[in-house]
Design a protein around this motif. Structure first.
Motif, PDB file in Angstrom:
ATOM      1  N   PRO A 155      -0.008  11.927  21.006  1.00 17.15           N
ATOM      2  CA  PRO A 155      -0.914  11.454  20.276  1.00 17.15           C
ATOM      3  C   PRO A 155      -0.187  10.292  19.119  1.00 17.15           C
ATOM      4  N   ALA A 156       1.258  10.373  19.165  1.00 13.33           N
ATOM      5  CA  ALA A 156       2.183   9.577  18.360  1.00 13.33           C
ATOM      6  C   ALA A 156       2.040   8.333  18.961  1.00 13.33           C
ATOM      7  N   LYS A 157       1.610   7.995  20.489  1.00 13.91           N
ATOM      8  CA  LYS A 157       1.302   6.562  20.738  1.00 13.91           C
ATOM      9  C   LYS A 157      -0.177   6.047  20.912  1.00 13.91           C
ATOM     10  N   ARG A 158      -0.866   6.864  19.997  1.00 14.56           N
ATOM     11  CA  ARG A 158      -2.277   6.129  19.894  1.00 14.56           C
ATOM     12  C   ARG A 158      -2.338   5.527  18.387  1.00 14.56           C
ATOM     13  N   ILE A 159      -3.122   4.558  18.793  1.00 12.02           N
ATOM     14  CA  ILE A 159      -3.553   3.704  17.294  1.00 12.02           C
ATOM     15  C   ILE A 159      -4.871   3.996  16.820  1.00 12.02           C
ATOM     16  N   ILE A 160      -4.962   3.494  15.610  1.00 13.86           N
ATOM     17  CA  ILE A 160      -6.416   3.654  15.043  1.00 13.86           C
ATOM     18  C   ILE A 160      -7.133   2.489  15.509  1.00 13.86           C
ATOM     19  N   PRO A 161      -8.471   2.924  16.168  1.00 12.75           N
ATOM     20  CA  PRO A 161      -9.181   1.883  16.921  1.00 12.75           C
ATOM     21  C   PRO A 161      -9.910   1.074  15.682  1.00 12.75           C
ATOM     22  N   ASP A 162     -10.092  -0.085  16.205  1.00 16.45           N
ATOM     23  CA  ASP A 162     -10.768  -1.076  15.262  1.00 16.45           C
ATOM     24  C   ASP A 162     -11.334  -2.317  15.994  1.00 16.45           C
ATOM     25  N   LYS A 163     -11.720  -2.210  17.093  1.00 16.57           N
ATOM     26  CA  LYS A 163     -12.551  -3.291  17.557  1.00 16.57           C
ATOM     27  C   LYS A 163     -14.020  -2.662  18.036  1.00 16.57           C
ATOM     28  N   MET A 164     -14.898  -3.581  17.474  1.00 19.35           N
ATOM     29  CA  MET A 164     -16.225  -3.294  17.833  1.00 19.35           C
ATOM     30  C   MET A 164     -16.774  -3.624  19.309  1.00 19.35           C
ATOM     31  N   VAL A 165     -17.585  -2.754  19.695  1.00 19.87           N
ATOM     32  CA  VAL A 165     -17.935  -3.000  21.241  1.00 19.87           C
ATOM     33  C   VAL A 165     -19.489  -3.582  20.918  1.00 19.87           C
ATOM     34  N   ARG A 166     -19.732  -4.737  20.925  1.00 19.79           N
ATOM     35  CA  ARG A 166     -21.173  -5.052  20.869  1.00 19.79           C
ATOM     36  C   ARG A 166     -22.021  -4.822  22.176  1.00 19.79           C
ATOM     37  N   THR A 167     -23.139  -4.425  21.575  1.00 18.31           N
ATOM     38  CA  THR A 167     -24.286  -3.906  22.625  1.00 18.31           C
ATOM     39  C   THR A 167     -25.498  -4.842  22.781  1.00 18.31           C
ATOM     40  N   GLY A 168     -25.745  -5.446  21.523  1.00 16.22           N
ATOM     41  CA  GLY A 168     -27.096  -6.204  21.490  1.00 16.22           C
ATOM     42  C   GLY A 168     -28.322  -5.222  21.160  1.00 16.22           C
ATOM     43  N   ILE A 169     -27.751  -3.887  20.695  1.00 16.23           N
ATOM     44  CA  ILE A 169     -28.930  -2.963  20.571  1.00 16.23           C
ATOM     45  C   ILE A 169     -28.654  -2.772  18.902  1.00 16.23           C
ATOM     46  N   PRO A 170     -29.565  -3.120  18.183  1.00  8.15           N
ATOM     47  CA  PRO A 170     -29.616  -3.189  16.638  1.00  8.15           C
ATOM     48  C   PRO A 170     -29.166  -1.618  16.344  1.00  8.15           C
ATOM     49  N   MET A 171     -30.075  -0.654  16.920  1.00 10.04           N
ATOM     50  CA  MET A 171     -29.661   0.821  16.560  1.00 10.04           C
ATOM     51  C   MET A 171     -28.105   1.318  16.687  1.00 10.04           C
ATOM     52  N   ILE A 172     -27.431   0.461  17.630  1.00 16.28           N
ATOM     53  CA  ILE A 172     -26.120   0.799  17.762  1.00 16.28           C
ATOM     54  C   ILE A 172     -25.268  -0.312  16.722  1.00 16.28           C
ATOM     55  N   ASP A 173     -25.485  -1.434  17.156  1.00 14.17           N
ATOM     56  CA  ASP A 173     -24.591  -2.528  16.422  1.00 14.17           C
ATOM     57  C   ASP A 173     -24.628  -2.408  14.902  1.00 14.17           C
ATOM     58  N   VAL A 174     -26.059  -2.125  14.406  1.00 11.36           N
ATOM     59  CA  VAL A 174     -26.085  -2.141  12.825  1.00 11.36           C
ATOM     60  C   VAL A 174     -25.766  -0.923  12.376  1.00 11.36           C
ATOM     61  N   PHE A 175     -26.368   0.298  13.150  1.00 14.35           N
ATOM     62  CA  PHE A 175     -26.627   1.563  12.297  1.00 14.35           C
ATOM     63  C   PHE A 175     -25.181   2.402  12.843  1.00 14.35           C
ATOM     64  N   ASN A 176     -24.936   2.399  13.970  1.00 12.26           N
ATOM     65  CA  ASN A 176     -23.866   3.187  14.535  1.00 12.26           C
ATOM     66  C   ASN A 176     -22.930   2.341  15.396  1.00 12.26           C
ATOM     67  N   SER A 177     -22.231   1.547  14.838  1.00 11.16           N
ATOM     68  CA  SER A 177     -21.381   0.581  15.612  1.00 11.16           C
ATOM     69  C   SER A 177     -20.616   1.443  16.838  1.00 11.16           C
ATOM     70  N   LEU A 178     -20.411   1.002  18.042  1.00 13.01           N
ATOM     71  CA  LEU A 178     -19.753   1.406  18.990  1.00 13.01           C
ATOM     72  C   LEU A 178     -18.218   0.865  18.934  1.00 13.01           C
ATOM     73  N   VAL A 179     -17.102   1.580  19.023  1.00  8.37           N
ATOM     74  CA  VAL A 179     -15.763   1.192  18.706  1.00  8.37           C
ATOM     75  C   VAL A 179     -15.117   1.374  20.074  1.00  8.37           C
ATOM     76  N   GLU A 180     -14.363   0.266  20.387  1.00  8.83           N
ATOM     77  CA  GLU A 180     -13.354   0.443  21.615  1.00  8.83           C
ATOM     78  C   GLU A 180     -12.432   1.588  21.396  1.00  8.83           C
ATOM     79  N   SER A 181     -12.302   2.601  22.669  1.00  7.97           N
ATOM     80  CA  SER A 181     -11.863   3.759  22.880  1.00  7.97           C
ATOM     81  C   SER A 181     -12.636   5.047  22.138  1.00  7.97           C
TER      82      SER A 181
END
Ligand SMILES: Nc1ncnc2c1ncn2[C@@H]1O[C@H](COP(=O)(O)OP(=O)(O)OP(=O)(O)O)[C@@H](O)[C@H]1O
Ligand SMILES: [Mg+2]
Lengths: 443, 577
Positions: free
Chosen positions: A114-140
């Motif tokens: 766990p000490a080698k993990r980092i806080i994820p902060d990159k958005m994965v864009r899907t083109g689906i508003p219900m995901i991108d706008v309301f519940n953004s998917l995040v790398e990892s």
């Protein structure tokens, strides 16, 4: 090391027992009998009694079967040659390509510190508003789609895989219908994504034990790619089939079930797999999207329930739409503050108003009088459902935010939305007459 | 116990059966040899010359005939200066240093001492040669961050001792001898700052246990005012997935009014602990002006880490908490999630083929849970000072249904129950503690009577709300409607709290008393409205203003202005009467 044994003492379910010495826990063996040859894995040692789980199933295995221990645990070949290929759950080719045997890696490796993990902060864009706008998917992120059987969760997974900007896609199919497998394959091929995809496919017709191997194999390969600085997306469908396979084996092994027949370690077994999702400090990442069908559409069923306790949110797919209320990306706040300044305001406002819409619908159905406000909400809800929620909508986040403003402006006065004046002034579309004079067209 | 050896005769999951020669003790630690590494294990059952051991690592590759070495020691942790600000796994391996050694992944058999051996501590002796001491008595002290860390006579030493030698003031590493103690038989013992203690045994070196009477202020309003926690008490937070258990504990770990927080991340997501791990060093603790990390110890055995070590991790955590209590400090232990620990017990019990109880949990689940929470408590130490360990555990009940073994066993032993409700978290009413179902036996920051009045409003408002779903607003009387709005107002502006707002996120006891006084008066005010729309509009505006008030710091002039505005609004509404 070649060690051969010829005597099978017990056959039950997909597990056979042999007497053998110098065998290691989790070691692999080859079982040959009239039924053919299959690999098997040691799942219990008790003095000289060795229990083996036969990958191809014990059906047809004879008491005089020949068992050869291989001296190593389950491994998969790893190289770029995997890309574009299709394998079975046992990692043998399912396509017409050559068998691979180089650079073998063990599956089910140790967890990340766990000490080698980092806080994820990159958005994965899907083109689906219900995901991108309301519940953004995040790398990892690790996120399941909860759905009843029959909902289009596989097309949704395929679509996200195609739109997401990832380097490698790994598809782990468990109990997949053959049609669904062909759908994935053709879909990825048509869209030119097959050359960055590796598939490990267990279909409903294949031996159940191979189903159990799919997540570990898929994730072991994903891990290697991620360590090569690749962004990897792993699709696992359907994890309920995987859990059912575990249940079947547990019952054969006479384990005491904990809940509706599932073994007591269901949580741990699922968690070990999902926790492979990671953003490596100074290297690549693994994002896991899974399909989890809900037997009886019941989220308290042990499989979705345990899954919800493990993953970082969930998408509910209901009647072909991503349900806006139960669905939650627990990591969204890591990214949606950095997209566009109106992102969070639009997200909150559209959802609150849609909740209001649902109340108005309920009121109407109870026969209560609809107020002017109710009528506004009803009009709004209709547009929201058609232009945002519908899964066929495919637009980038920014366009979806603009669309949100447009719908709001068509249905409400700025005051009624509760959006801070600062944002109203900047983003409220001008085409309608509004009390604000300084309205521009946004940008 | 002597050094016994044995050989493996069976392996299933993380359990091995070992045939041994000699003496073996229950809960003794042993090492199963896999090549040149030893996999740490613990004896969990002995039958004749066979012992069943749970292995704290993956067992793949072990085979019948492999050698097992028993250590003669019980599962123990290191206690001494340098525990604070650390991140350990369930067996107290320091994870950051493991990462330096092994890289991205945890490596089987890799172990490191918990306390750094290269760091020097400024030791000040507090005893002289010839002084009489017993276990737990101070020998001296070292500064550890913001605390004075007491160096004590090892807890495991029985009988009376005379100080034969004591190190002069100076800088020493934790493992250097700082004293020699002479027992009644004339045998001398060497003592260092670091000592070991078996985790499954409570540290009982105190004069008496105290009743938990003093509130432990968490700065979460619904807790401190309605369902308070007491220093030395125990409480639980059951809730379905995603209801906000972890967030609530994270908030508490930041704001709770205690000296030290021990976080036991037990079988949950690694990502969650990473947030704490990366953020705490940057967050300033307003009580001390130093980084929050300096008062925190993290025990982290996440869901992908070995299950047996998960079971041990809660004991590692509580032992460290008890250790700091011996220094007359107030310690808060937050365990997330105790269900994962109970499940680890279940897995072990299943592999031992014990007769299962409800939902396949072992029959002794209740007593194990009770014993764990019993390790909390306030104590008066032998020197008259007091210290406390408060335990808060989350519970993850299957299907979110509280009628299950872990929740039920826990409810029997805790003094406060913060039940999270799916309905409230779905409605984003955070923190999602159910104000109707939850309870606490402890005293809070405001008087019980006032709270009871407020709870009556909540219950009545809830009933009206239910009714209204059937008969509509038209069919509801004005009085009932106002009761409903008052309950909603109390909920929106007091029970709910914006965890991410600087001011609203942490409400001091003083602020809670002040606010609750104002809001209580509003609940009692005989308000009158011409119609329901007017009533709704009034409470809507009142809620908005109160929420703004929540975001104003008490020393901000805005705080006073807003309060006046609120009170004027209420006066006006009552004047209509
Ligand atoms: N106090 C809060 N304020 C705002 N959002 C919250 C709060 N509590 C929870 N949430 C939201 O709910 C999500 C889930 O919360 P949390 O991780 O605490 O749930 P949990 O009960 O621990 O779930 P699990 O049992 O799955 O671990 C968070 O990611 C956050 O989006
Ligand atoms: Mg949690």
């Amino acid at each position: 090391m070649r060690r051969l044994y010829h005597r099978v003492d017990r056959i039950a379910g997909n597990v056979i027992n042999v007497r053998a010495g110098d065998v290691k826990y989790r070691e692999l063996a080859e079982v040959s009998s009239r039924a053919g040859t299959s690999r098997a894995q040691v799942i219990r040692l008790n003095n000289d009694e060795v229990s083996l789980q036969v990958f191809a199933g014990a059906s047809g295995v004879t008491t005089d079967a020949q068992i050869r221990f291989l001296g190593h645990a389950m491994r998969v070949p790893f190289s770029d040659a995997l890309l574009g290929r299709v394998f079975t759950g046992g990692a043998t080719p399912r396509d017409k390509g050559p068998a691979l045997s180089e650079n073998l890696i063990e599956i089910g490796g140790p967890p990340v510190n766990p000490a080698k993990r980092i806080i994820p902060d990159k958005m994965v864009r899907t083109g689906i508003p219900m995901i991108d706008v309301f519940n953004s998917l995040v790398e990892s992120q690790k996120l399941p789609i909860f759905a009843r059987a029959g909902e289009p969760y596989n097309p949704l997974l395929a679509r996200i895989a195609l739109q997401a900007e990832v380097d490698v896609i790994i598809l782990g199919g468990m109990g997949l219908k053959h049609d669904d497998y062909l759908f994935f394959r053709d879909n990825l091929e048509e869209n030119g994504a097959i050359s960055r995809t590796v598939m490990f496919i267990h279909t409903a017709a294949d031996p159940i034990v191979e189903c159990l191997l799919v997540p570990d194999i898929s994730l072991a390969v994903a891990e290697q790619f991620a360590l090569q600085n690749k962004r990897v997306l792993v699709l696992l469908t359907d994890m309920t089939n995987f859990s059912n396979a575990m249940k079947e084996i547990a019952i054969t092994m006479e384990q005491v079930p904990s809940n509706r027949g599932y073994p007591g370690d269901l949580y741990s077994q699922l968690a070990v797999r999902y926790e492979k999702a990671v953003d490596f400090d100074t290297s690549g990442s693994i994002t896991i999207l899974a399909a989890t069908t809900m037997p009886g559409d019941d989220v308290t069923h042990p499989v979705p329930d345990n899954t919800g306790y493990i993953t970082e949110g969930q998408f509910y797919l209901r009647e072909g739409r991503i349900e806006p209320f139960g669905s939650l990306s627990r990591l969204k706040q890591q990214v949606n503050g950095k997209t566009r300044e109106d992102h969070r305001a639009i997200m909150n406002t559209l959802i609150q108003l849609y909740a209001g819409h649902n109340e108005s619908v309920e009121k109407r159905s109870m026969g209560f009088r609809a107020s002017e406000w109710d009528n506004k909400l009803l009009r709004y809800g209709e547009r929201f459902e058609k232009e945002m929620m519908d899964l066929s909508v495919n637009i980038p986040l920014e366009q979806a935010l603009d669309l949100g403003w447009e719908i709001l402006a068509d249905c409400f006065e700025p005051m009624e939305t509760g959006i801070p004046t600062r944002l109203i002034e900047k983003f409220w579309p001008a085409k309608k007459e509004t009390p604000i004079s300084s309205v521009s067209n946004g940008r | 116990m002597s050094r016994t050896t044995g050989t493996i005769i069976g392996v299933t999951g993380n359990m091995i059966t070992v045939k041994f020669d000699g003496v073996v003790g229950q809960n003794e630690v042993a090492f199963a040899k896999l090549g040149d590494v030893g996999l740490m294990s613990e004896v969990v059952r002995v039958r004749g010359t066979r012992a069943d051991l749970q292995v704290f690592e993956d067992t793949a590759g072990l085979g019948v005939g492999d050698r097992v070495e028993f250590s003669g020691n019980l599962l123990s942790v290191e206690l001494g200066p340098g525990l604070l600000a650390q991140v350990f796994d369930g067996l107290q391996n320091p994870l950051p240093r493991l990462a330096e050694m092994c890289g991205f992944f945890l490596r089987r058999g890799a172990r490191l001492p918990a306390l750094p051996r290269d760091r020097r501590w400024d030791f000040t002796p507090e005893v002289k040669v010839g002084d009489s001491v017993v276990a737990g008595d101070p020998l001296g002290s070292v500064p550890e961050g913001i605390f004075t860390h007491r160096v004590m006579v090892p807890f495991g030493l029985t009988g009376a001792f005379k100080v034969a030698q004591i190190a002069p003031a100076g800088a020493y590493t934790a493992d250097l001898e700082i004293a020699r103690l002479l027992d009644a038989q004339g045998v001398e013992r060497s003592v260092a700052m670091v000592q070991r203690w078996p985790v499954r045994f409570p540290i009982r070196l105190y004069a008496e246990r105290l009743r938990p009477t003093e509130p432990l202020v968490t700065k979460v309003r619904i807790i401190d005012t309605f369902f308070p926690v007491a220093r030395g008490g125990a409480y639980c937070i059951p809730g379905p997935f995603g209801a906000g258990k972890t967030v609530l504990q994270q908030i508490t770990s930041r704001h709770a009014d205690v000296d030290i927080v021990v976080i036991a991340a037990c079988g949950e997501r690694a990502g969650e602990i990473v947030e704490t791990l990366r953020e705490f060093p940057r967050l300033i603790d307003p009580r001390t002006g130093r980084s929050l990390m300096e008062r925190t110890v993290i025990i982290c055995n996440t869901s992908a880490m070995p299950v047996a070590a998960r079971e041990a991790s809660v004991y590692t955590a509580v032992t460290i908490a008890e250790y700091y209590r011996q220094m007359s400090l107030n310690v808060l232990l937050l365990a997330d999630s105790t269900s994962r620990w109970a499940q680890a017990l279940r897995e072990t019990s299943g592999r031992l083929e014990e007769i299962p109880g409800e939902e396949a949990f072992p029959a002794y689940l209740d007593s194990v849970i009770a014993n764990f929470y019993e390790r909390g408590g306030g104590v008066r130490l032998k020197n008259g000072a007091t210290g406390s360990v408060t335990i808060g555990g989350t519970i993850s009940p299957a299907g979110g249904n509280f009628d299950e073994p872990v929740t039920q066993a826990t409810l029997k032993v805790v003094g406060a129950f913060h039940g999270l409700s799916r309905a409230r978290s779905d409605a984003r009413r955070y923190p999602a503690i159910d104000p109707l179902d939850s309870w606490s036996k402890y005293a809070g920051v405001v008087s019980r009577d006032e709270v009871e009045t407020a709870r009556r409003t909540l219950r009545a408002g809830n009933e009206v709300g239910q009714m209204m779903k059937v008969v509509g607003e038209e069919g509801t009387s004005m009085d009932d409607f106002v009761t409903y709005l008052k309950a909603e107002y109390l909920d929106d502006s007091y029970l709910q709290q914006d965890a991410y707002d600087k001011v609203d996120g942490a409400s001091t006891a003083e602020r809670q008393r002040h606010m609750f006084g104002v809001i209580g008066a509003i609940l009692r005010a005989p308000t009158h409205f011409p119609d329901k729309t007017a009533a709704r509009r009034f409470f809507h505006q009142l809620t908005q203003t109160t929420k703004e008030w929540n975001r104003a710091a008490m020393d901000d002039p805005e705080f006073k202005t807003l309060q006046e505005r609120i009170e004027n609004m209420v006066t006006e509404a009552t004047a209509h009467a």
